[in-house]
Design a protein around this motif. Structure first.
Motif, PDB file in Angstrom:
ATOM      1  N   MET A   1       0.822  -1.122   0.057  1.00 54.47           N
ATOM      2  CA  MET A   1      -0.024   0.049  -0.052  1.00 54.47           C
ATOM      3  C   MET A   1       0.850   1.060  -0.088  1.00 54.47           C
TER       4      MET A   1
ATOM      5  N   TYR B   1     -12.432  -1.017   2.428  1.00 53.74           N
ATOM      6  CA  TYR B   1     -11.000  -0.752   2.184  1.00 53.74           C
ATOM      7  C   TYR B   1     -10.073  -0.667   3.168  1.00 53.74           C
ATOM      8  N   ILE B   2     -10.311  -0.477   4.526  1.00 50.65           N
ATOM      9  CA  ILE B   2      -9.425  -0.304   5.638  1.00 50.65           C
ATOM     10  C   ILE B   2      -9.190  -2.039   5.988  1.00 50.65           C
TER      11      ILE B   2
ATOM     12  N   PRO C   1      -5.038  -2.644   5.248  1.00 51.42           N
ATOM     13  CA  PRO C   1      -3.899  -2.074   6.319  1.00 51.42           C
ATOM     14  C   PRO C   1      -4.016  -2.895   7.446  1.00 51.42           C
TER      15      PRO C   1
ATOM     16  N   SER D   1     -14.650  -3.880   6.644  1.00 55.26           N
ATOM     17  CA  SER D   1     -15.182  -2.557   7.247  1.00 55.26           C
ATOM     18  C   SER D   1     -16.519  -2.171   6.606  1.00 55.26           C
TER      19      SER D   1
ATOM     20  N   GLU E   1     -15.819   2.716   9.237  1.00 55.05           N
ATOM     21  CA  GLU E   1     -14.858   3.483   8.362  1.00 55.05           C
ATOM     22  C   GLU E   1     -14.614   4.803   8.801  1.00 55.05           C
TER      23      GLU E   1
ATOM     24  N   TYR F   1      -8.646   9.782   6.354  1.00 55.66           N
ATOM     25  CA  TYR F   1      -8.185   9.064   5.207  1.00 55.66           C
ATOM     26  C   TYR F   1      -6.943  10.052   4.463  1.00 55.66           C
TER      27      TYR F   1
ATOM     28  N   ARG G   1      -2.085   7.823   3.973  1.00 54.43           N
ATOM     29  CA  ARG G   1      -3.794   7.767   3.841  1.00 54.43           C
ATOM     30  C   ARG G   1      -4.267   6.715   5.179  1.00 54.43           C
ATOM     31  N   TYR G   2      -3.236   5.962   5.362  1.00 57.01           N
ATOM     32  CA  TYR G   2      -4.094   4.836   6.503  1.00 57.01           C
ATOM     33  C   TYR G   2      -3.551   4.917   7.620  1.00 57.01           C
ATOM     34  N   ASP G   3      -2.820   6.134   7.801  1.00 54.07           N
ATOM     35  CA  ASP G   3      -2.232   6.140   9.303  1.00 54.07           C
ATOM     36  C   ASP G   3      -3.173   6.278  10.508  1.00 54.07           C
TER      37      ASP G   3
ATOM     38  N   ALA H   1      -6.515   5.428  10.345  1.00 50.17           N
ATOM     39  CA  ALA H   1      -7.212   4.058  10.572  1.00 50.17           C
ATOM     40  C   ALA H   1      -6.384   2.969  11.335  1.00 50.17           C
ATOM     41  N   LEU H   2      -4.962   3.309  10.936  1.00 45.70           N
ATOM     42  CA  LEU H   2      -4.050   2.103  11.793  1.00 45.70           C
ATOM     43  C   LEU H   2      -3.987   2.574  13.292  1.00 45.70           C
TER      44      LEU H   2
END
Length: 746
Positions: free
Chosen positions: A37, A183-184, A187, A267, A388, A404, A418-420, A422-423
């Motif tokens: 990713m 989409y999450i 990750p 998600s 999400e 995002y 972009r996923y920081d 969410a992670l």
């Protein structure tokens, strides 16, 4: 809450020897995260998730991230025919058994656009092997002017990515079946794969809207490019072989748990499932009693929920979030037994308000739980759904964009990060799962199960035993054991053992539930005494002692006496004796009810209750002596004096005659005298009838019962008496004559 003290145990999966010939295998070194990713120039291609085949069967049905619009025609999905499916399974089998060259050769022989990749991850230092599809000539500018979000290349087959970690310490398979609209999922699956050091990571290569039935309006049930719904999807074929490989490995190592841990990350659209906790966790749709690692019924505090802190995220720790507590971070699909979080200071009931427990016929769930006891202390399937945009943020488009990677100062998407958010927000469940699994696969509290305490045991019906006991708290609990010795009472408190019935989880699955405190044993063989005892056994092979025995009686179900008959029907109407062959002594009953009724009536009158071994009853009370007939029946008594009605009854006839009249005698000659009387023709009821015989009693006293007597039966109204030729002085005889009826056969 008290935590169990364990010796840290890491499950090390043994390796077969690596093949020396790696000809044809692609070798790469780089960041596995960036390959999935981000940007990694040392790979044939990077940002793998941006190349997933896209489809849009129903616009607006599923949400997608702003930087990754879905289009029709960016990549495809080819449904495999039977031959292709078989060949793909052969490739997967070689791959799972670390026969890399054979897998590569089979790929080339079938002209599949795939490679076996030997990948060294610079982030972790681990070596992975991949089944990775090559890119086809597709392009998508994502509908923007900037080229930073352009997607160059997609998949012709769309069968997915398989990553194998031969040095895994966790026998876990992680799958992302819906990588586009969930989409999450990717990750967080990557985070779990690397944190847990899991065995396999599998990600679908096509969105579920790419290929479907094309019947009516699209919904997710019609997707054919979805491996969770299509058992013939190549990724599902590989999944089953991955699970088989883990099971074989665990069996060879004699591991305590010989089943893979299967995880799926999902998600959901933030505007569709409002007011639910952030993480909806399930052991699978229909699995209402989750156990480890989701929930620890032993209350040792090592389950996922109790392994996480009470405060998941303080306020404003990830942007402008409000404080996130465990009570609104978690919800779990369960309905059996309470579920509490307790860290010794804070406590809350874990919510079971879940509306996304997973698809009921999820192919991976069905394979992983097949043959598994749903009450077992370990659950092999873990399904998680993540919001999400968590509810701790304002539910606005601006906040969703920020979450995002939208940079308000530059007015651009920061794709590298972009996923920081969410992670950072969701990784607490990964760390909690890591902690829980480190104990779960050890599954040993080094203690023998406690002694079961039976609180109630009752035969509730003809063949059911209602049993209750005190629950236990055993981290490695395996099964309750119920022992029923079948006994026959020989009398005088002496019993002989017929056999022993043993019930375990293999017969009654609920006995695998350590929090179970009672159940009903159906179909108990009836007609016996029982000695009931209980024990418990754990996964380490340790057993408790057997509990103190409880004696029970299971009465026979509908036994009946045989050969019911009437013994006497006397002319003086003083008694009738009913006889029968009793129920066999080894068949447990509670005795007999003797009942009588007048013919033509329906109500039976209780005459007596007799013990089990009785075989006759004499009735001596007749309020209406003119009644000629009575019906009798013998009813067997069972549990709680329940009655078993026989299929017939018997009728006793009274023929109570008047006394003979005009008795006379005469000497015929010196050797003989004759008695005679008027024939009896009237009964007590006034009906004309003739007796079956006459009874003469010759005695030496006026009362025949007080002296020596002799009974003489004659059929006519006369009797010839021989005369003693040498009588002694003072000899005298008294004669009594009665009209009699024969014994009546029913």
């Amino acid at each position: 809450m008290m935590k169990l003290s364990f010796l840290l145990f890491i499950l090390v999966l043994s390796l077969t020897s690596l093949p020396q010939n790696l000809t044809g295998i692609v070798n790469e070194t780089g960041s596995f995260r960036q390959f999935l990713m981000g940007t990694e120039t040392n790979c044939a291609y990077d940002n793998w998730l941006s190349h997933i085949s896209e489809g849009l069967a129903r616009p607006g049905y599923n949400d997608y991230p702003r930087w990754d619009r879905q289009t029709v025609g960016f990549g495809t999905y080819i449904p495999p025919d039977e031959t292709q499916g078989q060949n793909w399974s052969t490739i997967s089998s070689f791959f799972c058994n670390q026969q890399w060259a054979a897998a590569e050769s089979e790929i080339n022989g079938n002209r599949f656009p795939y490679d076996v990749v030997n990948f060294t991850d610079t982030d972790t230092g681990r070596t992975y092997y991949m089944l990775r599809e090559r890119l086809g000539a597709y392009y998508d500018d994502n509908g923007t002017v900037t080229t930073t979000d352009d997607e160059d290349g997609s998949f012709d087959y769309g069968w997915g990515l398989v990553v194998f970690n031969p040095n895994a310490t966790s026998p876990t398979v992680i799958m992302v079946p819906h990588p586009n609209d969930d989409y999450i999922g990717i990750p967080l699956a990557w985070k779990a794969f690397t944190t847990l050091n899991a065995r396999y990571l599998m990600i679908n290569g096509a969105g579920r809207e790419v290929y479907w039935t094309n019947e009516g309006e699209y919904d997710n049930t019609k997707a054919l490019s979805d491996p969770s719904r299509n058992a013939l999807h190549p990724l599902n074929l590989t999944y089953m072989l991955c699970c088989d490989e883990i099971r074989s490995l665990l069996t060879a190592q004699n591991a305590t748990i010989k089943r893979e841990f299967s995880m799926q990350t999902h998600s959901y659209d933030t505007n569709l499932h409002l007011n639910y906790a952030n993480c909806q966790v399930s052991a699978g749709n229909g699995q209402s009693c989750p156990n480890l690692p989701i929930r620890d019924l032993a209350l040792s505090g090592t389950d996922v929920i109790n392994s996480a802190p009470y405060i998941i995220h303080p306020a404003n720790s990830i942007g402008t979030n409000s404080s996130v507590l465990g009570s609104n971070f978690w919800c779990v699909n369960y309905s059996i037994h309470p579920f509490q979080f307790n860290d010794g200071i804070n406590q809350f009931t874990v919510s079971n308000r879940v509306d996304l427990p997973g698809y009921g016929a999820n192919c991976q769930m069905l394979y992983s739980i097949d043959g598994w006891n749903s009450f077992d202390v370990f659950d092999p399937f873990f399904h998680i759904e993540m919001d999400e945009l968590p509810d701790c943020y304002p539910q606005t488009e601006e906040m969703l964009a920020w979450f995002y990677g939208w940079n308000t100062s530059t007015q651009t998407w920061d794709l590298a990060s972009r996923y920081d958010h969410a992670l950072a927000y969701y990784q607490p469940w990964v760390y909690a799962l890591q902690n829980s699994l480190s104990y779960t696969y050890q599954l040993n509290d080094n203690l023998a199960p406690s002694l079961p305490v039976i609180t109630n045991a009752t035969i509730t019906g003809l063949c059911s035993l209602q049993l209750a006991w005190q629950r236990t708290y055993e981290y490695d609990f395996k099964s309750w054991i119920i022992s029923l010795e079948r006994l026959i009472h020989q009398g005088g408190g002496v019993f002989t053992v017929v056999d022993t019935l043993v019930y375990t989880r293999d017969i009654l699955p609920k006995l695998a539930d350590q929090a179970c405190t009672g159940l009903i044993l159906p179909d108990i063989p009836v007609g016996f005494y029982y000695k009931l005892r209980m024990a418990a056994v754990d996964y380490s092979g340790r057993s408790s002692a057997y509990s103190e025995p409880v004696m029970l009686a299971a009465y026979a179900s509908a036994p009946m006496v045989t050969n019911l008959r009437l013994k006497n029907s006397l002319s003086d109407a003083t008694h009738i004796t009913v006889e029968w062959n009793p129920v066999p002594s080894q068949v447990l009953t509670n005795g007999y009810r003797i009942e009588r009724r007048n013919p033509g009536t329906t109500n039976w009158e209780l005459r007596a209750i007799l013990p089990q071994y009785s075989s006759r009853y004499t009735d001596t009370s007749f309020p209406n002596p003119d009644t000629l007939t009575y019906d009798y029946r013998v009813v067997t008594l069972g549990y709680n004096n329940q009655t078993f009605i026989p299929n017939t009854c018997f009728r006793g006839y009274f023929r109570a005659y008047t006394a003979p009249q005009n008795i006379a005698w005469e000497f015929i000659n010196e050797n003989q005298m004759r008695f005679y009387w008027n024939p009896v023709t009237t009964t007590l009821s006034g009906q004309t009838n003739t007796p079956d015989y006459y009874e003469l009693i010759r005695s030496d006293t006026p009362d025949p019962s007080q002296g020596n007597s002799n009974v003489i039966i004659v059929n006519e109204a006369e009797y010839w008496e021989p005369i003693d030729p040498n009588p002694e002085f003072g000899d005298r005889w008294f004669f009594t004559i009665r009209a009699k009826a024969n014994t009546v056969s029913p």
